[in-house]
Design a protein around this motif. Structure first.
Motif, PDB file in Angstrom:
ATOM      1  N   ARG A 124       0.703  -1.393  -0.232  1.00 37.93           N
ATOM      2  CA  ARG A 124      -0.096   0.107  -0.074  1.00 37.93           C
ATOM      3  C   ARG A 124       1.291   1.189   0.098  1.00 37.93           C
ATOM      4  O   ARG A 124      -0.076   2.079  -0.814  1.00 37.93           O
ATOM      5  N   LEU A 125       1.669   1.438   1.046  1.00 34.16           N
ATOM      6  CA  LEU A 125       2.713   2.409   0.944  1.00 34.16           C
ATOM      7  C   LEU A 125       3.663   2.643  -0.558  1.00 34.16           C
ATOM      8  O   LEU A 125       3.023   3.969  -1.157  1.00 34.16           O
ATOM      9  N   GLU A 126       3.788   1.794  -1.019  1.00 32.90           N
ATOM     10  CA  GLU A 126       4.220   1.816  -2.412  1.00 32.90           C
ATOM     11  C   GLU A 126       3.285   2.428  -3.816  1.00 32.90           C
ATOM     12  O   GLU A 126       3.223   2.922  -4.590  1.00 32.90           O
ATOM     13  N   GLN A 127       1.557   1.518  -3.223  1.00 33.95           N
ATOM     14  CA  GLN A 127       0.914   2.903  -3.958  1.00 33.95           C
ATOM     15  C   GLN A 127       0.047   3.989  -3.510  1.00 33.95           C
ATOM     16  O   GLN A 127      -0.659   4.431  -4.025  1.00 33.95           O
ATOM     17  N   GLY A 128       1.221   4.191  -2.432  1.00 25.05           N
ATOM     18  CA  GLY A 128       0.245   5.801  -2.604  1.00 25.05           C
ATOM     19  C   GLY A 128      -0.868   5.164  -1.805  1.00 25.05           C
ATOM     20  O   GLY A 128      -1.305   6.773  -1.706  1.00 25.05           O
ATOM     21  N   LYS A 129      -1.124   4.434  -0.622  1.00 24.55           N
ATOM     22  CA  LYS A 129      -2.431   4.322  -0.262  1.00 24.55           C
ATOM     23  C   LYS A 129      -2.594   4.663   0.792  1.00 24.55           C
ATOM     24  O   LYS A 129      -1.105   4.654   1.221  1.00 24.55           O
ATOM     25  N   ALA A 130      -2.744   4.645   2.279  1.00 26.78           N
ATOM     26  CA  ALA A 130      -3.187   5.145   3.245  1.00 26.78           C
ATOM     27  C   ALA A 130      -3.045   3.224   3.770  1.00 26.78           C
ATOM     28  O   ALA A 130      -3.031   2.872   3.955  1.00 26.78           O
ATOM     29  N   LEU A 131      -1.923   3.510   5.310  1.00 25.92           N
ATOM     30  CA  LEU A 131      -1.835   2.072   5.600  1.00 25.92           C
ATOM     31  C   LEU A 131      -2.854   1.998   6.546  1.00 25.92           C
ATOM     32  O   LEU A 131      -3.601   2.927   6.774  1.00 25.92           O
ATOM     33  N   LYS A 132      -3.255   0.686   7.230  1.00 24.11           N
ATOM     34  CA  LYS A 132      -3.813   0.165   7.930  1.00 24.11           C
ATOM     35  C   LYS A 132      -3.081  -0.097   9.085  1.00 24.11           C
ATOM     36  O   LYS A 132      -2.135  -0.623   9.334  1.00 24.11           O
ATOM     37  N   PRO A 133      -3.960   0.105  10.542  1.00 25.06           N
ATOM     38  CA  PRO A 133      -3.475  -0.284  11.821  1.00 25.06           C
ATOM     39  C   PRO A 133      -3.265  -1.564  11.819  1.00 25.06           C
ATOM     40  O   PRO A 133      -4.344  -2.212  11.780  1.00 25.06           O
ATOM     41  N   PHE A 134      -3.008  -1.749  12.958  1.00 19.83           N
ATOM     42  CA  PHE A 134      -2.209  -3.001  13.585  1.00 19.83           C
ATOM     43  C   PHE A 134      -3.937  -3.072  14.516  1.00 19.83           C
ATOM     44  O   PHE A 134      -3.638  -2.628  15.717  1.00 19.83           O
ATOM     45  N   HIS A 135      -4.204  -4.273  14.625  1.00 20.79           N
ATOM     46  CA  HIS A 135      -5.271  -4.658  16.057  1.00 20.79           C
ATOM     47  C   HIS A 135      -5.191  -6.152  16.380  1.00 20.79           C
ATOM     48  O   HIS A 135      -5.102  -6.795  15.274  1.00 20.79           O
TER      49      HIS A 135
END
Length: 465
Positions: free
Chosen positions: A341-352
């Protein structure tokens, strides 16, 4: 020495540590656009939950270990190097290791944890830890060697020291090794050493807190204590070990226990990274990360598993997640997705963290297990423990061998694994290790001799397209 890894147009992800988290991350990046480099001091992945069975001669070392090069056979854009990380230089995106330096675009620190002696250097020198495969094999040799010496020693005092086993730490590892050694006393010693009365062997389990398995419910702790006492283990609660002198474990209350088998499994702390500033570290020397497992203040650096702590990232675990395999696996799984996602410029998902439950076994038909809405003890918990751990072992062959050993041991305790084998290193290996240990790495990290093979980068880049 050099990494000898070519430059390509692909972004490079360097993973330090091939434990549960690092292995999951590397596998999840299998069909990604990254060049993946795995660095580990061993050339194999080990399965820590069953290391205590190596120490008690229950299964073979190869049954719970699997070579990285076998795991990643025929894997494109993947490289494994056996090395230890010495320093990290985030301003240049370079790490220094025992075999040289390597540049990265993304660095993932997943080297796990080591034994925590809580600053007691003398205990660290004298005690036997049981965190790695090699430590477990060393403990196995020491136990068996002590049994042999107990048959031939001249004095009763020395014999008792050889046959007393003291285990410090009442967590899952402590209760499991205590149970395994108690079964060895009750079922193995009478067969293998008929001229050595098994009644002379004593197993002590010492816990500084008021109960065993503090991470589990009170009911589970009480069940485990009851099981161990019924098996002949001397459980000492609210007792703190302060030192070890003249073959005696010294307790804070002034009492002592004579032993030449002093096992320390009282806690763990994160594997250190040589030059990482203390401002980046939290409790237990764990690297502080945010909800996305990013090390804030270090560009492109992440940490997962036992080596990191997320003090504010997961509301359900404000003090940090437990240092369990499932945490590392889930973090490795999510980080693989977040790197894409970082390479695609998308928002990261938080860890739960999704808590799948906790288990501990102390012997045949004796275990405890806790899940979200279910708690169990006894045979059903023990059977569930067997299934879960058998499924988690890598390799079909290893699963079959462990299952065969467990089945055979269940009915006979007749496995022929109790051999004392001390490995001897070849002269070439000893000399190489001495050269690496004495090497002083320069501070000019961008100097000539970098591992990045610039001359071959264009050709390698074409081959990966």
């Amino acid at each position: 020495m050099s990494f000898n890894i070519p430059k390509t147009e692909r972004k490079r992800v360097v993973i330090v540590g091939g434990g549960f988290g690092g292995l999951k991350l590397a596998n999840k990046l299998r069909k990604s656009d990254f060049q993946v480099v795995l660095v580990d001091r061993n050339n194999y992945h080990q399965f820590p939950p069953l290391i205590y069975q190596i120490a008690s001669a229950g299964i073979e070392p190869s049954s719970i270990s699997f070579p990285f090069r076998k795991i990643f056979q025929r894997r494109r854009n993947f490289y494994y190097r056996m090395a230890e990380v010495r320093s990290i230089f985030p301003e240049h995106k370079i790490i220094q290791t025992s075999i040289g330096k390597i540049k990265y675009d993304y660095l993932v620190l997943a080297a796990g944890a080591t034994t925590n002696f809580f600053g007691n250097d003398h205990v660290a020198e004298e005690a036997m830890p049981m965190k790695t495969l090699s430590e477990a094999m060393g403990l196995r040799n020491a136990l068996l060697d002590n049994f042999e010496r107990a048959l031939t020693c001249a004095g009763e005092q020395e014999r008792q020291e050889l046959l007393n086993i003291v285990i410090v730490g009442g967590g899952a590892t402590g209760v499991e090794i205590a149970g395994a050694l108690s079964e060895m006393k009750n079922f193995v010693l009478p067969k293998d050493y008929p001229d050595l009365p098994s009644s002379l062997m004593h197993v002590y389990l010492i816990e500084a807190g008021p109960r065993l398995l503090p991470a589990m419910k009170q009911e589970s702790s009480a069940n485990v204590e009851r099981y161990l006492r019924s098996m002949g283990v001397n459980v000492l609660l609210n007792k703190m070990v302060t030192d070890y002198k003249d073959h005696r474990v010294i307790l804070k209350d002034g009492s002592s226990i004579a032993t030449r088998t002093f096992i320390w499994v009282s806690g763990i702390c994160a594997q250190p990274v040589g030059n990482l500033d203390k401002s980046f570290l939290g409790r237990g020397n764990r690297i502080k990360v945010n909800a996305f497992n990013q090390v804030e203040g270090l560009d492109g650096v992440f940490s997962i598993g036992d080596q990191c702590i997320m003090p504010e990232g997961d509301a359900a675990w404000p003090g940090g997640h437990p240092q369990l395999a499932q945490v590392a696996i889930q973090q490795g799984n999510l980080l693989a997705s977040n790197l894409r996602r970082l390479e695609q410029g998308k928002a990261l998902k938080p860890f739960h963290y999704r808590n799948l439950g906790t288990m501990a076994t102390v012997g045949r038909n004796k275990a405890v297990a806790e899940f979200k809405k279910v708690r169990m003890a006894g045979f059903m918990a023990w059977f569930m423990w067997l299934i879960v751990h058998l499924r988690s072992i890598l390799g079909v062959r290893n699963k079959l061998i462990v299952m065969l050993n467990w089945t055979w041991n269940y009915f006979s305790y007749g496995q022929s694994l109790r051999m004392i084998v001390y490995a001897k290193k070849a002269k070439e290996v000893i000399e190489r290790e001495q050269r690496l240990a004495s090497t002083h790495w320069g501070t000019d990290l961008l100097s000539e001799g970098s591992e990045d093979m610039s001359d071959h980068s264009a050709e390698a880049s074409k081959s990966t397209k």
